[in-house]
Design a protein around this motif. Sequence first.
Motif, PDB file in Angstrom:
ATOM      1  N   VAL A 150     -23.152 -22.339  22.369  1.00 36.38           N
ATOM      2  CA  VAL A 150     -24.263 -22.776  21.520  1.00 36.38           C
ATOM      3  C   VAL A 150     -25.607 -22.356  22.112  1.00 36.38           C
ATOM      4  CG1 VAL A 150     -22.937 -24.696  20.569  1.00 36.38           C
ATOM      5  CG2 VAL A 150     -24.402 -25.085  22.560  1.00 36.38           C
ATOM      6  N   LEU A 151     -25.694 -22.209  23.427  1.00 36.47           N
ATOM      7  CA  LEU A 151     -26.939 -21.742  24.037  1.00 36.47           C
ATOM      8  C   LEU A 151     -27.166 -20.271  23.716  1.00 36.47           C
ATOM      9  CD1 LEU A 151     -26.768 -23.480  27.538  1.00 36.47           C
ATOM     10  CD2 LEU A 151     -27.878 -24.269  25.441  1.00 36.47           C
ATOM     11  N   VAL A 152     -26.085 -19.501  23.627  1.00 39.06           N
ATOM     12  CA  VAL A 152     -26.201 -18.104  23.202  1.00 39.06           C
ATOM     13  C   VAL A 152     -26.718 -18.046  21.775  1.00 39.06           C
ATOM     14  CG1 VAL A 152     -24.957 -15.933  22.823  1.00 39.06           C
ATOM     15  CG2 VAL A 152     -24.346 -17.398  24.764  1.00 39.06           C
ATOM     16  N   HIS A 153     -26.169 -18.917  20.918  1.00 38.65           N
ATOM     17  CA  HIS A 153     -26.632 -18.965  19.528  1.00 38.65           C
ATOM     18  C   HIS A 153     -28.118 -19.297  19.445  1.00 38.65           C
ATOM     19  CE1 HIS A 153     -22.605 -18.462  18.323  1.00 38.65           C
ATOM     20  NE2 HIS A 153     -22.245 -19.713  18.181  1.00 38.65           N
ATOM     21  N   LYS A 154     -28.525 -20.311  20.207  1.00 36.76           N
ATOM     22  CA  LYS A 154     -29.905 -20.778  20.099  1.00 36.76           C
ATOM     23  C   LYS A 154     -30.896 -19.723  20.595  1.00 36.76           C
ATOM     24  CE  LYS A 154     -33.337 -23.537  19.386  1.00 36.76           C
ATOM     25  NZ  LYS A 154     -34.327 -22.482  19.634  1.00 36.76           N
ATOM     26  N   ASP A 174     -36.698 -23.436  23.522  1.00 38.63           N
ATOM     27  CA  ASP A 174     -37.617 -24.456  23.001  1.00 38.63           C
ATOM     28  C   ASP A 174     -38.078 -24.181  21.572  1.00 38.63           C
ATOM     29  OD1 ASP A 174     -37.491 -25.843  25.364  1.00 38.63           O
ATOM     30  OD2 ASP A 174     -39.369 -25.032  26.164  1.00 38.63           O
ATOM     31  N   ALA A 175     -37.867 -22.964  21.093  1.00 41.34           N
ATOM     32  CA  ALA A 175     -38.371 -22.594  19.768  1.00 41.34           C
ATOM     33  C   ALA A 175     -37.766 -23.485  18.684  1.00 41.34           C
ATOM     34  CB  ALA A 175     -38.053 -21.125  19.486  1.00 41.34           C
ATOM     35  N   PRO A 176     -38.538 -23.797  17.647  1.00 41.30           N
ATOM     36  CA  PRO A 176     -38.023 -24.661  16.575  1.00 41.30           C
ATOM     37  C   PRO A 176     -36.915 -23.983  15.784  1.00 41.30           C
ATOM     38  CG  PRO A 176     -40.137 -23.721  15.948  1.00 41.30           C
ATOM     39  CD  PRO A 176     -39.929 -23.364  17.386  1.00 41.30           C
ATOM     40  N   CYS A 177     -36.023 -24.784  15.252  1.00 42.87           N
ATOM     41  CA  CYS A 177     -34.995 -24.268  14.352  1.00 42.87           C
ATOM     42  C   CYS A 177     -34.601 -25.376  13.390  1.00 42.87           C
ATOM     43  CB  CYS A 177     -33.777 -23.751  15.117  1.00 42.87           C
ATOM     44  SG  CYS A 177     -32.708 -25.024  15.800  1.00 42.87           S
ATOM     45  N   GLU A 178     -33.965 -24.972  12.306  1.00 41.79           N
ATOM     46  CA  GLU A 178     -33.520 -25.933  11.306  1.00 41.79           C
ATOM     47  C   GLU A 178     -32.006 -25.837  11.131  1.00 41.79           C
ATOM     48  OE1 GLU A 178     -37.513 -26.290   8.516  1.00 41.79           O
ATOM     49  OE2 GLU A 178     -35.651 -25.507   7.666  1.00 41.79           O
ATOM     50  N   ALA A 179     -31.299 -26.286  12.137  1.00 40.36           N
ATOM     51  CA  ALA A 179     -29.842 -26.344  12.096  1.00 40.36           C
ATOM     52  C   ALA A 179     -29.431 -27.773  12.419  1.00 40.36           C
ATOM     53  CB  ALA A 179     -29.237 -25.367  13.100  1.00 40.36           C
ATOM     54  N   THR A 180     -28.668 -28.396  11.543  1.00 41.04           N
ATOM     55  CA  THR A 180     -28.335 -29.805  11.730  1.00 41.04           C
ATOM     56  C   THR A 180     -27.504 -30.050  12.979  1.00 41.04           C
ATOM     57  OG1 THR A 180     -26.419 -29.528  10.264  1.00 41.04           O
ATOM     58  CG2 THR A 180     -28.477 -30.312   9.274  1.00 41.04           C
ATOM     59  N   GLY A 181     -26.795 -29.036  13.462  1.00 40.68           N
ATOM     60  CA  GLY A 181     -26.003 -29.199  14.680  1.00 40.68           C
ATOM     61  C   GLY A 181     -26.835 -29.150  15.937  1.00 40.68           C
ATOM     62  N   TRP A 182     -28.070 -28.648  15.817  1.00 46.55           N
ATOM     63  CA  TRP A 182     -29.019 -28.639  16.929  1.00 46.55           C
ATOM     64  C   TRP A 182     -30.029 -29.735  16.614  1.00 46.55           C
ATOM     65  CZ3 TRP A 182     -28.752 -25.975  21.402  1.00 46.55           C
ATOM     66  CH2 TRP A 182     -29.879 -25.939  22.207  1.00 46.55           C
ATOM     67  N   SER A 183     -30.166 -30.720  17.471  1.00 47.68           N
ATOM     68  CA  SER A 183     -30.867 -31.961  17.119  1.00 47.68           C
ATOM     69  C   SER A 183     -32.358 -31.764  16.861  1.00 47.68           C
ATOM     70  CB  SER A 183     -30.656 -33.000  18.218  1.00 47.68           C
ATOM     71  OG  SER A 183     -31.034 -32.476  19.481  1.00 47.68           O
ATOM     72  N   THR A 184     -32.663 -30.969  15.857  1.00 48.73           N
ATOM     73  CA  THR A 184     -34.028 -30.775  15.383  1.00 48.73           C
ATOM     74  C   THR A 184     -34.026 -31.046  13.888  1.00 48.73           C
ATOM     75  OG1 THR A 184     -34.430 -29.065  17.037  1.00 48.73           O
ATOM     76  CG2 THR A 184     -35.908 -29.129  15.158  1.00 48.73           C
ATOM     77  N   PRO A 185     -34.887 -31.924  13.389  1.00 48.18           N
ATOM     78  CA  PRO A 185     -34.855 -32.266  11.964  1.00 48.18           C
ATOM     79  C   PRO A 185     -35.296 -31.115  11.080  1.00 48.18           C
ATOM     80  CG  PRO A 185     -36.770 -33.238  13.019  1.00 48.18           C
ATOM     81  CD  PRO A 185     -35.937 -32.662  14.115  1.00 48.18           C
ATOM     82  N   ILE A 186     -34.805 -31.131   9.873  1.00 52.48           N
ATOM     83  CA  ILE A 186     -35.198 -30.123   8.892  1.00 52.48           C
ATOM     84  C   ILE A 186     -36.651 -30.375   8.496  1.00 52.48           C
ATOM     85  CG2 ILE A 186     -34.664 -29.131   6.643  1.00 52.48           C
ATOM     86  CD1 ILE A 186     -32.508 -28.827   8.856  1.00 52.48           C
ATOM     87  N   GLY A 187     -37.455 -29.295   8.440  1.00 51.79           N
ATOM     88  CA  GLY A 187     -38.879 -29.425   8.159  1.00 51.79           C
ATOM     89  C   GLY A 187     -39.186 -29.800   6.718  1.00 51.79           C
ATOM     90  N   LYS A 188     -40.356 -30.372   6.509  1.00 54.61           N
ATOM     91  CA  LYS A 188     -40.807 -30.799   5.183  1.00 54.61           C
ATOM     92  C   LYS A 188     -40.869 -29.620   4.217  1.00 54.61           C
ATOM     93  CE  LYS A 188     -44.802 -32.873   2.866  1.00 54.61           C
ATOM     94  NZ  LYS A 188     -46.169 -33.438   3.062  1.00 54.61           N
ATOM     95  N   LYS A 189     -41.367 -28.465   4.684  1.00 54.06           N
ATOM     96  CA  LYS A 189     -41.524 -27.304   3.828  1.00 54.06           C
ATOM     97  C   LYS A 189     -40.189 -26.891   3.214  1.00 54.06           C
ATOM     98  CE  LYS A 189     -42.986 -22.467   3.861  1.00 54.06           C
ATOM     99  NZ  LYS A 189     -43.495 -21.338   4.678  1.00 54.06           N
TER     100      LYS A 189
END
Length: 548
Positions: free
Chosen positions: A158-162, A339-354
């Motif tokens: 998953v770190l390779v993916h990110k 550290d870069a933002p992403c919108e993947a539900t499996g990576w604990s970063t919420p989906i953005g408003k846009k």
Amino acid sequence: MSSKHFINDPTHLVNSALRSLVYTNPSLALDSTNKIVYRRPSHAPRQVSIVSGGGAGHEPSFAAMVGQGMLSAAVSGTIFASPSSEQIRVGVQARVDTSRGVLVTVMNYTGDVLNFGVAVEKARAAGIDVEMVVVADDVGVGREKGGKVGRRGIAGTVLVHKISGALAALGRPLSEVAKVARLTAENLVSVGASLEHVHVPGRAITDSAEDKLEIGEVEIGMGIHNEAGSGRAKIEFPELVARMLTQLLDPNDSDRNFLHVNSNEVVLLVNNLGGVSVLELAGITAEVVEQLEKNWSIRPVRILSGTFMTSLNGLGFSITLLNVVNTDIGGPGMIELLDAPCEATGWSTPIGKKTWEEKNTAERSDTVNEQKAIKDSGLKWDTAVATAALTKALERLISAEPEITKYDTIVGDGDCGTGLKRGAEGVLSHLAANPFTGDVVVDVANIVPVIENTMDGTSGALFSIFLNALVHALRRQGPGRATANVWAAALQSSADALGKYTPARPGDRTLVDALYPFVEVLGKTGDSGKAAEGLGWVLNAPRVCYLV
């Protein structure tokens, strides 16, 4: 329901789980037929597409890692089984943007490597720029047991993916994205531990398995499909963590020392295999962090703890260390990309408003027609001679099936002869209905789907890789006559491509024992008769050559 699962139908379970991702992330779409989750088309700048996948049961990998800043698509198999090469082909060629190239990332399991390899070679034959990276980070099986197959791929993937996904999102070229993905994979080590084997939905529940772990016993290095690790022990938790870190870091362990941590920056990933509570995983993470500093003088610059790659509801965890190194691409480093933002539900970063407000409903409905994609190459051959020679060879192969099956039953699983017979009969039927055109590339390319549809298993995948690579190699020979030297060059290129996906080499008691000498002699002499004569020792040997 059963005592183990709420949903006991594995097919329904996988399909419904994939649908859930489209509900929770509106930027995604689902090709339910091929079990592909992919990013919906948008007006975002074009970028390198990243495709991954594998068997179901490892969620949130891989499908939940699809999203802006991470994967472009993920292809799912059934539980703990690789997706087929056809599913993957559709994912690579028709469900992602191929204009800037495609990076395919796969974990080091034979079925995954072979089936993804087939799709990669088919994409290359179709003119798509594709790179493939295989991740093998598990030190649970050392060099001795790993042999030619090597280490398994687990949570470090998953770190390779990110990291590669973040770089692709910046618009960097495929060469750089693939380079950084490989660099990340080469600087990863992981190891897991579990208190019990997992149960697959739909399978009978038994408590009498010979390999069942005892109460209080832990398997160190257990794989994410219940594979055996380095050993079992009844030890206290701090000692378990100490042993795992030793396997990851001890420079004196020649069997497992795959990574020399020579960087001031190390990333730690503590991963839940699915059945550990959030509370207990936090306690595990604390113990790992504290032992790293106390016993190894390592203070990670990033600490990630959570559920990234599971083994269904496995009662265990894994530890991954990433040695952060210079990417040498004149741009962002590994930490910046992590550290870069992403919108993947499996990576604990919420989906953005846009993304929510765009209400994007676009879907890809492209299909890839293999026949229409084949263009004349200008490389010609005598159709009458070719048809007669191929027909005779296929008929002899069919007649030899009983003997091949006999020997393969002794040294293999007994399916080699019947698989070859099915393939041969399929090609003969194809030739009867579709005579050769005279263009070598078109004629060979038309045979490839016949092999893929009639031969299954590992041998089918290997033949498919070889023939797809042969189509690509023949096209590169350019217009003219398909002389023996032209075939020799193309066959050598195909053999080299096959070597990327299987560790089998001459002397390993496989079909490679016949293939390599033939290609070698043909290349030296340009004489197919002499090349065939050199196979006598192989074909007359008192054993069967089967593919591994």
